[in-house]
Design a protein around this motif. Structure first.
Motif, mmCIF file in Angstrom:
data_model
loop_
_atom_site.group_PDB
_atom_site.id
_atom_site.type_symbol
_atom_site.label_atom_id
_atom_site.label_comp_id
_atom_site.label_asym_id
_atom_site.label_seq_id
_atom_site.Cartn_x
_atom_site.Cartn_y
_atom_site.Cartn_z
ATOM 1 N N LEU A 276 67.011 39.509 3.749
ATOM 2 C CA LEU A 276 68.023 39.325 2.717
ATOM 3 C C LEU A 276 67.728 38.018 1.998
ATOM 4 O O LEU A 276 67.432 37.004 2.635
ATOM 5 N N ASN A 277 67.805 38.042 0.665
ATOM 6 C CA ASN A 277 67.605 36.834 -0.126
ATOM 7 C C ASN A 277 68.681 36.719 -1.192
ATOM 8 O O ASN A 277 69.023 37.695 -1.859
ATOM 9 N N TYR A 278 69.191 35.509 -1.337
ATOM 10 C CA TYR A 278 70.190 35.211 -2.359
ATOM 11 C C TYR A 278 69.775 33.924 -3.059
ATOM 12 O O TYR A 278 69.391 32.946 -2.412
ATOM 13 N N ALA A 279 69.825 33.908 -4.378
ATOM 14 C CA ALA A 279 69.488 32.716 -5.139
ATOM 15 C C ALA A 279 70.555 32.459 -6.195
ATOM 16 O O ALA A 279 70.989 33.383 -6.886
ATOM 17 N N SER A 280 70.971 31.202 -6.303
ATOM 18 C CA SER A 280 71.915 30.768 -7.327
ATOM 19 C C SER A 280 71.173 29.858 -8.298
ATOM 20 O O SER A 280 70.541 28.873 -7.884
ATOM 21 N N LEU A 281 71.229 30.191 -9.589
ATOM 22 C CA LEU A 281 70.553 29.432 -10.634
ATOM 23 C C LEU A 281 71.597 28.846 -11.567
ATOM 24 O O LEU A 281 72.541 29.543 -11.962
ATOM 25 N N ASN A 282 71.452 27.575 -11.911
ATOM 26 C CA ASN A 282 72.384 26.989 -12.869
ATOM 27 C C ASN A 282 71.660 26.555 -14.134
ATOM 28 O O ASN A 282 70.442 26.425 -14.152
ATOM 29 N N ASN A 283 72.413 26.388 -15.205
ATOM 30 C CA ASN A 283 71.930 26.057 -16.541
ATOM 31 C C ASN A 283 71.229 27.238 -17.213
ATOM 32 O O ASN A 283 70.492 27.061 -18.180
ATOM 33 N N THR A 284 71.448 28.446 -16.731
ATOM 34 C CA THR A 284 70.763 29.606 -17.312
ATOM 35 C C THR A 284 71.264 29.915 -18.721
ATOM 36 O O THR A 284 70.501 30.430 -19.553
ATOM 37 N N ASP A 285 72.539 29.624 -19.017
ATOM 38 C CA ASP A 285 73.043 29.898 -20.362
ATOM 39 C C ASP A 285 72.327 29.036 -21.394
ATOM 40 O O ASP A 285 71.894 29.526 -22.446
ATOM 41 N N GLU A 286 72.157 27.736 -21.100
ATOM 42 C CA GLU A 286 71.437 26.857 -22.023
ATOM 43 C C GLU A 286 69.960 27.237 -22.085
ATOM 44 O O GLU A 286 69.351 27.228 -23.161
ATOM 45 N N TYR A 287 69.382 27.560 -20.931
ATOM 46 C CA TYR A 287 67.961 27.916 -20.892
ATOM 47 C C TYR A 287 67.684 29.168 -21.717
ATOM 48 O O TYR A 287 66.730 29.212 -22.506
ATOM 49 N N ASN A 288 68.495 30.191 -21.534
ATOM 50 C CA ASN A 288 68.280 31.445 -22.268
ATOM 51 C C ASN A 288 68.414 31.246 -23.771
ATOM 52 O O ASN A 288 67.640 31.807 -24.566
ATOM 53 N N ALA A 289 69.412 30.453 -24.184
ATOM 54 C CA ALA A 289 69.601 30.190 -25.608
ATOM 55 C C ALA A 289 68.426 29.389 -26.177
ATOM 56 O O ALA A 289 67.963 29.656 -27.290
ATOM 57 N N PHE A 290 67.931 28.431 -25.409
ATOM 58 C CA PHE A 290 66.837 27.583 -25.882
ATOM 59 C C PHE A 290 65.505 28.326 -25.894
ATOM 60 O O PHE A 290 64.734 28.249 -26.856
ATOM 61 N N ALA A 291 65.223 29.067 -24.804
ATOM 62 C CA ALA A 291 63.905 29.702 -24.649
ATOM 63 C C ALA A 291 63.880 31.146 -25.113
ATOM 64 O O ALA A 291 62.811 31.765 -25.138
ATOM 65 N N GLY A 292 65.033 31.706 -25.482
ATOM 66 C CA GLY A 292 65.066 33.100 -25.905
ATOM 67 C C GLY A 292 64.816 34.071 -24.766
ATOM 68 O O GLY A 292 64.156 35.100 -24.943
ATOM 69 N N LYS A 293 65.347 33.780 -23.586
ATOM 70 C CA LYS A 293 65.134 34.598 -22.395
ATOM 71 C C LYS A 293 66.441 35.232 -21.925
ATOM 72 O O LYS A 293 67.511 35.010 -22.515
ATOM 73 N N ASP A 294 66.361 36.006 -20.852
ATOM 74 C CA ASP A 294 67.537 36.693 -20.310
ATOM 75 C C ASP A 294 67.634 36.486 -18.801
ATOM 76 O O ASP A 294 67.966 37.403 -18.053
#
Length: 390
Positions: A276-294
């Motif tokens: 089982l693996n769980y990952a929490s990522l933060n700042n993804t909203d700013e990253y996606n807007a800046f880098a054009g990612k999802d």
């Protein structure tokens, strides 16, 4: 297909006894470290045939020397060793998967530094094809962990024999999230950010640790943790008092915390494993807007697997193991500022058989079904493979 996280966690908890084929075995690097020769050699190979199956269209199969790996260890003295793993993928691609210096201080403390495998899950460390069921590695270990995950760093490892406990603790370089463009995405999550020790950039050190318990015969339990931030080229060369440029660079950084649980169990011919693996990522909203990612803000996945050695009761080193594996992995378990892509919520089922004609030589065959929450249909694939390990 409706994903119920509570039920999934309960299922993994109930099956937390579950494991890889050589449950108390070592990977190649561990074997080489234990060798007494001045120079030791090991290796493994994986040769695959993958055939998508469709009732509607013709599809070409793919035949591939997927991996050919040579490993070497040199013993300078009774305390000091060097281990390296050189991999040829698809015949034409060359990688260094491990290259580290190991210094034994005492039985429970070793210093280790260089290009290190991140100790997360099972397959990232035990990826020799004769140590797991199935032609291909579990997709959980491709899309979330992601195998083979290695970075440059240093730390300590050892075994507390009275506690039946092995530990690893490393300070390492992290994923690269931005270098002229975004490296991380919703579909493959962190995989595109692996730096692999190739002219890596460093902006934030990361911490990786794992504990393995092996005090019950046939059982091995693992707990892994990873925390830190991704690396970005945008900090390079900017004035320290330029807050605007620093804020832009900050937008290209992802904070990451990952937890892994794994278990392996073997008894009376039965072989089980689960992860089982769980990952929490933060700042993804700013990253996606800046880098054009999802990129998703939470990743979650697990698999459970069971097999049985049909030759268990016979006096032979050969093994014949039919098995089944169920996987669930979602790289859009949670998102911030974007819509969830249901195609990233995947279900994989694998059923097959492996014939170990010797401990390090195996023929494999399996059938896989791939589904996701965006469609009710499963695609199918037939896999045949040869695995070598010595």
């Amino acid at each position: 297909m409706i994903f119920d996280m509570k039920k999934s966690l309960l299922l993994v908890s109930m099956l937390i006894g579950i494991s890889v084929y050589f449950v108390n075995g070592q990977n190649t690097a561990e074997k080489l470290l234990d060798a007494e020769d001045k120079l030791s050699i090991g290796g493994y190979a994986q040769i695959d045939y993958n055939q998508p199956l469709s009732s509607d269209v013709h599809q070409n199969g793919k035949m591939d020397i997927h991996r050919l790996v040579m490993m070497f260890a040199y013993r300078f003295n009774e305390r000091t060793q060097f281990v390296t793993e050189i991999e040829y993928e698809h015949v034409s691609e060359v990688y260094v998967e491990q290259a580290f210096l190991n210094y034994r201080i005492n039985n429970w403390l070793n210093f280790r530094g260089g290009l290190l495998l991140i100790p997360m899950g099972i397959v990232n460390e035990y990826h020799e094809p004769a140590t797991y069921n199935g032609v291909e590695r579990p997709n959980l270990d491709s899309r979330i962990v992601p195998t083979t995950w290695r970075e440059i760093g240093a730390g300590f490892t050892g075994t507390f024999q009275q506690l039946d406990l092995k530990y690893q603790l490393y300070l390492v370089n992290g994923f690269k999230s931005y270098d002229g463009g975004g490296k991380l995405s919703g579909g493959n999550a962190l995989r595109g950010g692996r730096q692999k020790g190739a002219e890596s950039i460093l902006t934030h050190p990361n911490l990786s640790t794992k504990f393995d318990y092996y005090g019950i015969p046939g059982l091995r339990l693992g707990l892994s943790a990873y925390t830190g931030k991704t690396q970005t080229s945008l900090y390079n060369g900017i004035p320290k008092d330029d807050q605007a440029l620093e804020a832009m660079a900050d937008s290209s950084v992802i904070g990451l915390n990952m937890l892994g649980l794994d278990a392996r169990y073997s008894t009376n011919g039965w072989v089980f494993r689960g992860q089982l693996n769980y990952a929490s990522l933060n700042n993804t909203d700013e990253y996606n807007a800046f880098a054009g990612k999802d990129l998703g803000s939470q990743l979650f996945g697990y698999y459970v697997e069971a097999g049985y050695d049909l030759l268990n009761k016979q006096s032979t080193e050969q093994k014949l193991v039919p098995f089944v594996r169920y996987e669930k992995h979602n790289t859009h378990q949670k998102v911030d500022g974007i819509a969830k892509n249901l195609a990233y919520d995947r279900t994989d089922i694998t059923a097959g058989i492996g014939w170990w004609m010797a401990a390090g030589a195996v023929l494999k065959a399996d059938l896989q079904w791939f589904g996701n929450e965006a469609t009710d249909d499963y695609t199918k694939q037939l896999n045949l493979g040869i695995g070598i390990w010595f």
